[in-house]
Design a protein around this motif. Structure first.
Motif, mmCIF file in Angstrom:
data_model
loop_
_atom_site.group_PDB
_atom_site.id
_atom_site.type_symbol
_atom_site.label_atom_id
_atom_site.label_comp_id
_atom_site.label_asym_id
_atom_site.label_seq_id
_atom_site.Cartn_x
_atom_site.Cartn_y
_atom_site.Cartn_z
ATOM 1 N N ARG A 53 1.986 -12.165 -0.054
ATOM 2 C CA ARG A 53 0.646 -11.688 -0.376
ATOM 3 C C ARG A 53 -0.317 -11.816 0.792
ATOM 4 O O ARG A 53 -1.318 -11.093 0.858
ATOM 5 C CB ARG A 53 0.105 -12.453 -1.588
ATOM 6 C CG ARG A 53 0.896 -12.194 -2.869
ATOM 7 C CD ARG A 53 0.722 -10.776 -3.360
ATOM 8 N NE ARG A 53 1.624 -10.459 -4.474
ATOM 9 C CZ ARG A 53 1.682 -9.267 -5.063
ATOM 10 N NH1 ARG A 53 0.872 -8.305 -4.661
ATOM 11 N NH2 ARG A 53 2.528 -9.057 -6.048
ATOM 12 N N GLY A 54 -0.048 -12.712 1.702
ATOM 13 C CA GLY A 54 -0.945 -12.885 2.842
ATOM 14 C C GLY A 54 -0.752 -11.865 3.944
ATOM 15 O O GLY A 54 -1.534 -11.828 4.899
ATOM 16 N N ASP A 55 0.263 -11.024 3.833
ATOM 17 C CA ASP A 55 0.508 -10.019 4.867
ATOM 18 C C ASP A 55 -0.573 -8.945 4.850
ATOM 19 O O ASP A 55 -1.245 -8.712 3.844
ATOM 20 C CB ASP A 55 1.880 -9.366 4.661
ATOM 21 C CG ASP A 55 3.021 -10.258 5.090
ATOM 22 O OD1 ASP A 55 2.760 -11.351 5.634
ATOM 23 O OD2 ASP A 55 4.192 -9.874 4.863
ATOM 24 N N ASP A 56 -0.700 -8.268 5.957
ATOM 25 C CA ASP A 56 -1.657 -7.174 6.060
ATOM 26 C C ASP A 56 -1.265 -6.059 5.088
ATOM 27 O O ASP A 56 -0.089 -5.713 4.982
ATOM 28 C CB ASP A 56 -1.650 -6.631 7.495
ATOM 29 C CG ASP A 56 -2.795 -5.679 7.766
ATOM 30 O OD1 ASP A 56 -2.768 -4.562 7.220
ATOM 31 O OD2 ASP A 56 -3.700 -6.047 8.542
ATOM 32 N N PRO A 57 -2.226 -5.472 4.362
ATOM 33 C CA PRO A 57 -1.874 -4.395 3.419
ATOM 34 C C PRO A 57 -1.194 -3.205 4.086
ATOM 35 O O PRO A 57 -0.402 -2.497 3.456
ATOM 36 C CB PRO A 57 -3.219 -4.007 2.796
ATOM 37 C CG PRO A 57 -4.265 -4.608 3.666
ATOM 38 C CD PRO A 57 -3.651 -5.819 4.288
ATOM 39 N N ARG A 58 -1.460 -3.002 5.375
ATOM 40 C CA ARG A 58 -0.777 -1.912 6.078
ATOM 41 C C ARG A 58 0.705 -2.205 6.235
ATOM 42 O O ARG A 58 1.538 -1.284 6.208
ATOM 43 C CB ARG A 58 -1.432 -1.684 7.435
ATOM 44 C CG ARG A 58 -2.829 -1.076 7.353
ATOM 45 C CD ARG A 58 -3.564 -1.130 8.669
ATOM 46 N NE ARG A 58 -3.896 -2.509 9.031
ATOM 47 C CZ ARG A 58 -4.600 -2.842 10.109
ATOM 48 N NH1 ARG A 58 -5.021 -1.893 10.937
ATOM 49 N NH2 ARG A 58 -4.860 -4.108 10.382
ATOM 50 N N ASP A 59 1.060 -3.487 6.385
ATOM 51 C CA ASP A 59 2.471 -3.858 6.418
ATOM 52 C C ASP A 59 3.108 -3.638 5.044
ATOM 53 O O ASP A 59 4.236 -3.142 4.945
ATOM 54 C CB ASP A 59 2.637 -5.316 6.833
ATOM 55 C CG ASP A 59 2.240 -5.565 8.280
ATOM 56 O OD1 ASP A 59 1.941 -4.588 8.989
ATOM 57 O OD2 ASP A 59 2.234 -6.735 8.700
ATOM 58 N N HIS A 60 2.389 -4.021 3.983
ATOM 59 C CA HIS A 60 2.893 -3.769 2.631
ATOM 60 C C HIS A 60 3.181 -2.282 2.444
ATOM 61 O O HIS A 60 4.219 -1.902 1.888
ATOM 62 C CB HIS A 60 1.869 -4.219 1.584
ATOM 63 C CG HIS A 60 1.688 -5.699 1.485
ATOM 64 N ND1 HIS A 60 2.739 -6.588 1.498
ATOM 65 C CD2 HIS A 60 0.561 -6.450 1.354
ATOM 66 C CE1 HIS A 60 2.273 -7.824 1.389
ATOM 67 N NE2 HIS A 60 0.960 -7.767 1.301
ATOM 68 N N ALA A 64 -0.690 4.211 -0.895
ATOM 69 C CA ALA A 64 0.098 3.327 -1.753
ATOM 70 C C ALA A 64 0.108 3.842 -3.193
ATOM 71 O O ALA A 64 1.154 3.837 -3.859
ATOM 72 C CB ALA A 64 -0.466 1.912 -1.699
ATOM 73 N N CYS A 65 -1.032 4.292 -3.686
ATOM 74 C CA CYS A 65 -1.091 4.861 -5.035
ATOM 75 C C CYS A 65 -0.225 6.114 -5.140
ATOM 76 O O CYS A 65 0.431 6.340 -6.170
ATOM 77 C CB CYS A 65 -2.538 5.200 -5.398
ATOM 78 S SG CYS A 65 -3.588 3.770 -5.735
ATOM 79 N N GLY A 74 -4.455 -5.454 -1.736
ATOM 80 C CA GLY A 74 -4.702 -6.228 -0.525
ATOM 81 C C GLY A 74 -6.057 -6.042 0.110
ATOM 82 O O GLY A 74 -6.352 -6.662 1.134
ATOM 83 N N GLY A 75 -6.870 -5.150 -0.446
ATOM 84 C CA GLY A 75 -8.212 -4.973 0.098
ATOM 85 C C GLY A 75 -8.260 -4.195 1.386
ATOM 86 O O GLY A 75 -9.160 -4.401 2.205
ATOM 87 N N GLY A 76 -7.318 -3.282 1.578
ATOM 88 C CA GLY A 76 -7.287 -2.495 2.798
ATOM 89 C C GLY A 76 -8.238 -1.313 2.760
ATOM 90 O O GLY A 76 -9.027 -1.141 1.820
#
Length: 391
Positions: A263-270, A306-307, A296-298
């Motif tokens: 969960r701490g990873d960057d949302p762009r990595d997700h 992502a959606c 992730g608040g990106g």
């Protein structure tokens, strides 16, 4: 911890170890007599708990090979014996490749139990490549896969040409994991550069001490051939060894972060991991990482994409409700530049899956920026005709 410090500490406890950075005036390593001629070999071990930055390199032995195969988009990597993987890196007389470029230092590494063993094959003078190529050939033949960084485009084509020119039979290459491709796939969206040293800093939190620039390495070797001081080669050897260690650390880091959501990873990595999972047909993993990217608040673009992945995953299994929720989530997150593209998807969803022409028409009015004025007008006109026919 740098390899310089690790090797210095190992030298105090293991008689055959050599602190390469302390060598001055003499080449590190030793000359071995082989059936193919003299081979200059530097042979080192790292401690089982060695870290490269914050990453324990022995974790490379415990990664999921299924995830590794997915990340590399190479099914042949699934089920490989991680104890038999070989990490490879070369230092050469030039960066352009071709038959005039010679690899004067070939680094190979593998794990023996929990310790990483590093062997570096050095070319003390041009024209004596055969012994090092035979040594490399034997190690590659024993391996389950080769791990490199840009090795598919540079190192291995170069080595293959050297095998041919020196009349040494080239080994049949096992599955080849080129981590440059993996890094681009996962990290390009947030890093300006995916050079190995940059990945060390940004991903592994590893900062090399007094490292030699790769652009200077060919000239350092040529100066040595011209009779210059051999001490600058110690830095080249250290540089090459750090490259090998970084490969092991990156395998562990990239695969483990794909194996489960951090969960701490960057949302762009997700998002990048979600894309990889989608490409490999792993719906559950794609959804998990896409959800993490949304939460992730990106930036808007990251959330919208992502959606849209979630919407595609839902559509593939016929889940109309889930697809609608994902598309509406994308619409809520979309800024002005992205909104029209989402409305195209919603128009198609309501027209073809929900069979709700009125809702489709509501969104069709906002698609102009995504598909052009003419196409948008035709879509609206078609929907209006179909609605009129219903009444």
């Amino acid at each position: 911890m740098s390899i310089k410090r690790s090797l210095a500490r190992l030298a105090q406890t293991t008689p055959r170890q050599l602190d390469i950075a302390s060598v001055r005036g003499a080449l590190p390593g030793q000359v071995r007599e082989t059936e193919h001629g003299k081979l200059h070999l530097i042979d080192e071990y790292l401690e089982p708990h060695h870290h490269h930055g914050r990453a324990p390199i022995a974790e490379a032995l415990h990664v999921s090979t299924e995830r590794l195969a997915q990340l590399a988009l190479d099914p042949s990597l699934a089920g490989i014996d991680l104890l038999c993987e070989v990490f490879a890196a070369t230092e050469t007389t030039g960066l352009a490749g071709g038959t005039g470029t010679v690899p004067f230092l070939i680094g190979i590494g593998w794990f023996e139990d929990q310790s990483m063993r590093i062997q570096q094959l050095f070319l003390p003078e041009l024209g004596r490549e055969a012994p090092m190529l035979h040594w490399l050939r034997e190690r590659v033949q024993q391996s389950s896969c080769v791990v490199s960084f840009n090795g598919k485009a540079f190192d291995w084509p170069l080595l293959r040409s050297r095998f041919v020119l020196n009349r040494v039979p080239a080994p049949v290459l096992p599955p080849h994991l080129d981590l440059l491709h993996c890094a681009r796939r996962v990290l390009r969206s947030r890093l300006k550069s995916v050079r190995l040293v940059e990945l060390e800093r940004q991903v592994l939190e590893m900062y090399r001490e007094d490292d030699v620039s790769g652009a200077l390495i060919p000239q350092i070797y040529f100066d040595y051939l011209d009779g210059g001081d051999v001490s600058p080669l110690a830095k080249v050897i250290e540089h090459n060894a750090n490259d090998l260690i970084a490969l092991a650390a990156l395998v562990a880091e990239l695969v483990n972060h794909f194996d489960e959501v951090h969960r701490g990873d960057d949302p762009r990595d997700h998002l990048s991991y979600a894309k990889v999972a989608e490409r490999t047909g792993d719906r559950v993993r794609a959804r998990s990482f896409a959800d993490a990217a949304v939460e992730g608040g990106g930036e808007s673009a990251c959330i919208v994409e992502a959606c849209m992945i979630n919407a595609r995953m839902a559509r593939r299994v016929g889940d109309v409700d889930d697809e609608e929720r994902a598309l509406l989530g994308a619409l809520r997150a979309a800024d002005e530049a992205l909104r029209a593209g989402v409305q195209v998807a919603l128009t198609q969803h309501y027209e073809h899956r929900r069979k709700d022409l009125a809702r489709a028409l509501e969104h069709a009015g906002g698609t102009c920026l995504a598909e052009g004025e003419d196409a948008a007008e035709r879509r609206v006109a078609r929907l209006e005709r179909r609605l009129a026919q219903q009444t």
